[in-house]
Write an enzyme that holds these catalytic residues in place. Sequence first.
Site, PDB file in Angstrom:
ATOM      1  N   SER A 226       0.821  -1.214   0.000  1.00 33.21           N
ATOM      2  CA  SER A 226       0.000   0.000   0.000  1.00 33.21           C
ATOM      3  C   SER A 226       0.855   1.264   0.000  1.00 33.21           C
ATOM      4  CB  SER A 226      -0.909   0.020   1.234  1.00 33.21           C
ATOM      5  OG  SER A 226      -1.743  -1.107   1.258  1.00 33.21           O
TER       6      SER A 226
HETATM    7  N1  SAH Z   1      -0.212  -5.008   3.969  1.00 32.38           N
HETATM    8  C1  SAH Z   1       0.321  -5.580   2.759  1.00 32.38           C
HETATM    9  C2  SAH Z   1      -0.678  -5.415   1.641  1.00 32.38           C
HETATM   10  C3  SAH Z   1      -0.663  -6.567   0.720  1.00 32.38           C
HETATM   11  S1  SAH Z   1      -1.972  -6.575  -0.450  1.00 32.38           S
HETATM   12  C4  SAH Z   1       1.674  -4.986   2.440  1.00 32.38           C
HETATM   13  O1  SAH Z   1       2.030  -3.978   3.042  1.00 32.38           O
HETATM   14  O2  SAH Z   1       2.403  -5.546   1.608  1.00 32.38           O
HETATM   15  C5  SAH Z   1      -3.182  -7.578   0.370  1.00 32.38           C
HETATM   16  C6  SAH Z   1      -2.801  -8.969   0.690  1.00 32.38           C
HETATM   17  O3  SAH Z   1      -3.951  -9.651   1.175  1.00 32.38           O
HETATM   18  C7  SAH Z   1      -2.302  -9.807  -0.502  1.00 32.38           C
HETATM   19  O4  SAH Z   1      -1.031 -10.308  -0.215  1.00 32.38           O
HETATM   20  C8  SAH Z   1      -3.346 -10.925  -0.623  1.00 32.38           C
HETATM   21  O5  SAH Z   1      -2.805 -12.159  -1.055  1.00 32.38           O
HETATM   22  C9  SAH Z   1      -3.864 -10.997   0.785  1.00 32.38           C
HETATM   23  N2  SAH Z   1      -5.180 -11.627   0.948  1.00 32.38           N
HETATM   24  C10 SAH Z   1      -6.277 -11.512   0.162  1.00 32.38           C
HETATM   25  N3  SAH Z   1      -7.295 -12.240   0.661  1.00 32.38           N
HETATM   26  C11 SAH Z   1      -6.840 -12.825   1.812  1.00 32.38           C
HETATM   27  C12 SAH Z   1      -7.417 -13.702   2.788  1.00 32.38           C
HETATM   28  N4  SAH Z   1      -8.679 -14.129   2.716  1.00 32.38           N
HETATM   29  N5  SAH Z   1      -6.649 -14.090   3.824  1.00 32.38           N
HETATM   30  C13 SAH Z   1      -5.352 -13.691   3.938  1.00 32.38           C
HETATM   31  N6  SAH Z   1      -4.752 -12.866   3.042  1.00 32.38           N
HETATM   32  C14 SAH Z   1      -5.479 -12.447   1.994  1.00 32.38           C
END
Ligand code: SAH
Length: 218
Positions: free
Chosen positions: A66
């Site tokens: 993000s």
């Molecule tokens: N906070 C992270 C944002 C990553 S984007 C950062 O700073 O890098 C969001 C993430 O949520 C992705 O890696 C995606 O694979 C994960 N995600 C999506 N659905 C999910 C679920 N049901 N349970 C766990 N992770 C999930």
Amino acid sequence: MKNKILKYEKSRQRMVQEQLIPRGIADQRVLDVMSRVPRHIFIEDALAPQAYGDFALPISEGQTISQPYIVALMTQALKLNEDDNVLEIGTGCGYQTVILAELCRKVYTVERLKPLHIQARKNFDKLGCFNIIYKIDDGTVGWPEYQPFTRIIVTAAGPRIPEALVAQLADPGIMVIPVGDRNVQDLVAVEKTAGRIEETVIEKVRFVSLIGSQGWSG
Ligand code: SAH
């Protein structure tokens, strides 16, 4: 390794001064931790010079880290205390996880994609973060073994607030989660106090999809 971690000090300060403070991030502890944590080590080397820019960046598996402002905004909205135990859904590269870990007792973080889980674990080791517990799973069902959580943060967007997460939120407790359609969402703060739930919309946001039994199906 140490030298790499120490790089980009000026870019980090500029990020805080130019992107966070002018947009209303006022919690000094959030500003301090954002000015310390080396965001550039969470992304591939070729993108490192852009790590402190005012935008999200690709990690892998079609996911994103993000924008710094959104990380700061969500962290500030959680109003963290030193003794909080935080559930994070969507570990990704682990940047937000480390920011949280610096401000609370323990972070329980769940990621559904194995390559990202592995990448994040490497990053936690590099930085010596020992108060993070992680697993690969569908985070929309929460993490029943460790509930209740005084804070919950969801960094992917689903069509509604997963009931399991509301149930696993402590009372009093705060959850921050983006909710909406695939393209645009409301960043919502959910506060549980004396058995009551209050929802406040913080801002319009755009997150990758929350995929799971209480999120999107694919
Ligand atoms: N906070 C992270 C944002 C990553 S984007 C950062 O700073 O890098 C969001 C993430 O949520 C992705 O890696 C995606 O694979 C994960 N995600 C999506 N659905 C999910 C679920 N049901 N349970 C766990 N992770 C999930």
